[in-house]
Design a protein around this motif. Structure first.
Motif, PDB file in Angstrom:
ATOM      1  N   LEU A  90       5.460   5.068   2.454  1.00  0.00           N
ATOM      2  CA  LEU A  90       5.008   6.443   2.623  1.00  0.00           C
ATOM      3  C   LEU A  90       5.864   7.355   1.753  1.00  0.00           C
ATOM      4  O   LEU A  90       7.095   7.340   1.849  1.00  0.00           O
ATOM      5  N   ILE A  91       5.211   8.178   0.920  1.00  0.00           N
ATOM      6  CA  ILE A  91       5.888   9.154   0.068  1.00  0.00           C
ATOM      7  C   ILE A  91       5.396  10.531   0.464  1.00  0.00           C
ATOM      8  O   ILE A  91       4.216  10.847   0.307  1.00  0.00           O
ATOM      9  N   VAL A 135       9.875   4.624   4.119  1.00  0.00           N
ATOM     10  CA  VAL A 135       9.541   6.027   3.864  1.00  0.00           C
ATOM     11  C   VAL A 135      10.474   6.599   2.802  1.00  0.00           C
ATOM     12  O   VAL A 135      11.698   6.440   2.891  1.00  0.00           O
ATOM     13  N   LEU A 136       9.876   7.249   1.808  1.00  0.00           N
ATOM     14  CA  LEU A 136      10.664   7.967   0.820  1.00  0.00           C
ATOM     15  C   LEU A 136      10.292   9.442   0.907  1.00  0.00           C
ATOM     16  O   LEU A 136       9.170   9.824   0.612  1.00  0.00           O
ATOM     17  N   ALA A 137      11.255  10.250   1.369  1.00  0.00           N
ATOM     18  CA  ALA A 137      11.045  11.688   1.522  1.00  0.00           C
ATOM     19  C   ALA A 137      11.393  12.388   0.213  1.00  0.00           C
ATOM     20  O   ALA A 137      12.494  12.213  -0.317  1.00  0.00           O
ATOM     21  N   VAL A 138      10.458  13.180  -0.303  1.00  0.00           N
ATOM     22  CA  VAL A 138      10.683  13.948  -1.525  1.00  0.00           C
ATOM     23  C   VAL A 138      10.967  15.393  -1.130  1.00  0.00           C
ATOM     24  O   VAL A 138      10.228  15.979  -0.329  1.00  0.00           O
ATOM     25  N   ALA A 139      12.037  15.968  -1.678  1.00  0.00           N
ATOM     26  CA  ALA A 139      12.425  17.332  -1.312  1.00  0.00           C
ATOM     27  C   ALA A 139      12.917  18.087  -2.537  1.00  0.00           C
ATOM     28  O   ALA A 139      13.528  17.501  -3.441  1.00  0.00           O
ATOM     29  N   ASP A 140      12.650  19.370  -2.563  1.00  0.00           N
ATOM     30  CA  ASP A 140      13.252  20.236  -3.561  1.00  0.00           C
ATOM     31  C   ASP A 140      14.703  20.497  -3.162  1.00  0.00           C
ATOM     32  O   ASP A 140      15.011  20.580  -1.969  1.00  0.00           O
ATOM     33  N   LEU A 149      11.258  11.419  12.634  1.00  0.00           N
ATOM     34  CA  LEU A 149      10.241  10.395  12.875  1.00  0.00           C
ATOM     35  C   LEU A 149      10.784   9.015  12.501  1.00  0.00           C
ATOM     36  O   LEU A 149      10.644   8.052  13.266  1.00  0.00           O
ATOM     37  N   CYS A 150      11.413   8.926  11.349  1.00  0.00           N
ATOM     38  CA  CYS A 150      11.937   7.642  10.882  1.00  0.00           C
ATOM     39  C   CYS A 150      13.089   7.158  11.762  1.00  0.00           C
ATOM     40  O   CYS A 150      13.168   5.970  12.106  1.00  0.00           O
ATOM     41  N   THR A 151      13.970   8.075  12.135  1.00  0.00           N
ATOM     42  CA  THR A 151      15.101   7.700  12.980  1.00  0.00           C
ATOM     43  C   THR A 151      14.624   7.212  14.339  1.00  0.00           C
ATOM     44  O   THR A 151      15.113   6.204  14.866  1.00  0.00           O
ATOM     45  N   GLY A 152      13.643   7.903  14.910  1.00  0.00           N
ATOM     46  CA  GLY A 152      13.133   7.528  16.223  1.00  0.00           C
ATOM     47  C   GLY A 152      12.458   6.173  16.244  1.00  0.00           C
ATOM     48  O   GLY A 152      12.493   5.480  17.265  1.00  0.00           O
ATOM     49  N   LEU A 168       0.857  -1.184   0.000  1.00  0.00           N
ATOM     50  CA  LEU A 168       0.000   0.000   0.000  1.00  0.00           C
ATOM     51  C   LEU A 168       0.889   1.228   0.000  1.00  0.00           C
ATOM     52  O   LEU A 168       1.727   1.402   0.891  1.00  0.00           O
ATOM     53  N   ILE A 169       0.716   2.085  -0.997  1.00  0.00           N
ATOM     54  CA  ILE A 169       1.479   3.326  -1.109  1.00  0.00           C
ATOM     55  C   ILE A 169       0.663   4.451  -0.491  1.00  0.00           C
ATOM     56  O   ILE A 169      -0.496   4.653  -0.853  1.00  0.00           O
ATOM     57  N   LEU A 170       1.254   5.155   0.468  1.00  0.00           N
ATOM     58  CA  LEU A 170       0.625   6.348   1.048  1.00  0.00           C
ATOM     59  C   LEU A 170       1.231   7.573   0.374  1.00  0.00           C
ATOM     60  O   LEU A 170       2.422   7.862   0.547  1.00  0.00           O
TER      61      LEU A 170
END
Length: 306
Positions: A196-197, A222-227, A275-278, A95-97
């Protein structure tokens, strides 16, 4: 066609043909391991690079057996030809969030974060179905939609089509990550993995507790998208911005001014990383100009015991 409608150019709006074409890019990546999810007492899941099969046992070779399934180690050890027997594994579900909050409609290089997130989701879908998983997507934020998990190429195509459709809809109100995770917990539909994206700006204080609840049900990555502008301090200069039809310039000269600006822009990524590290979640950060494939393989192409 409405002349004022946004064009799906793959830069500020999602392009469905591009999401479909990403299938060929994913096809060149190493195949994801197929993992048995059957619950057997005292036995860990085995990893196979194949389609929907799990090793069961070996027996003496019989005429007509597939030589590609020869158990060469046992054959060498015993001096008698043996072949491997397999049994079907239970189907996995991803499931992709997908974050569709207003903060995702931002970009200074190559494409908006929302477009990069769509590319990530489509690639993840194509990659998951290669490993015989069913795949679905839950949008949160400005769009709050659910596509239930489906299998095969049809499932990945459905994900791509849903994301492209949602991208063209009028936006609604923003949504916190904790609220999205609460909905996801109710709408898992048997998912064994969650991706999670997000850019992280939706992360709130209650997100940690909700994420713990989700981790108890599925393996979360988790994949964090950033400019790129959110990942480092910008050089001095004048930066033009547009928001809801209003154009304005931000002028950055002093060191403190630039540092404050960078801190504000990078807040979402910091929240998500913390959040991910914790919680010990697997995470990758991807900027808007990068190819998502390596990050997807790193997050979905390995198996971690639970």
């Amino acid at each position: 066609m409405n002349a004022t409608a946004p064009i799906a150019d793959g830069r500020v709006r999602v392009s469905l043909p591009e999401l479909i074409a990403l299938r060929s890019r994913v096809a060149r990546a190493p195949a994801p391991p197929v993992v048995s999810r059957a619950q057997r007492s005292g036995q860990k899941p085995s990893r196979l690079h194949g389609r929907g099969m799990d090793y069961a046992e070996s027996r003496v070779y019989q005429a007509g057996d597939d030589v590609r399934r020869m158990d060469w180690r046992l054959t060498a050890r015993s001096g008698v030809a043996h072949t491997k027997l397999f049994q079907e594994e239970r189907e996995g579900r991803l499931l992709i969030l997908l974050d569709t909050n207003a903060s995702m409609r931002f970009g200074t290089r190559t494409r908006f974060k929302s477009v990069q997130a769509a590319r990530v989701a489509a690639m993840a879908a194509w990659y998951a179905v290669r490993g015989s998983d069913r795949v679905g997507v839950l949008a949160f934020g400005a769009q709050r939609q659910l596509l239930r998990p489906q299998g095969g190429a049809r499932g990945a195509l459905a994900v791509a089509g849903a994301i492209a459709t949602w991208d063209g809809l009028p936006p609604g109100d923003d949504e916190t990550l904790s609220a999205a995770l609460q909905r996801a917990g109710r709408l898992m539909h048997g998912a064994s993995r969650v991706l999670l994206i997000s850019d992280g700006f939706a992360v709130d204080e209650a997100a940690r507790g909700r994420m713990l609840g989700l981790v108890a049900k599925a393996e979360v990555a988790v994949l964090a998208v950033a400019d790129p502008l959110e990942l480092g301090e910008p050089p001095a200069g004048r930066y033009p911005f547009a928001h809801r039809g209003t154009h304005y310039d931000v002028v950055l000269h002093g060191d403190r001014q630039r540092a404050d600006f960078a801190r504000s822009l990078g807040e979402g990524n910091r929240r998500l990383t913390e959040l991910c590290t914790g919680l010990g979640l697997r995470q990758r950060t991807l900027d808007t100009s990068a190819d998502p494939l390596d990050a997807i393989v790193a997050l979905l192409g390995t198996v971690r015991g639970r």
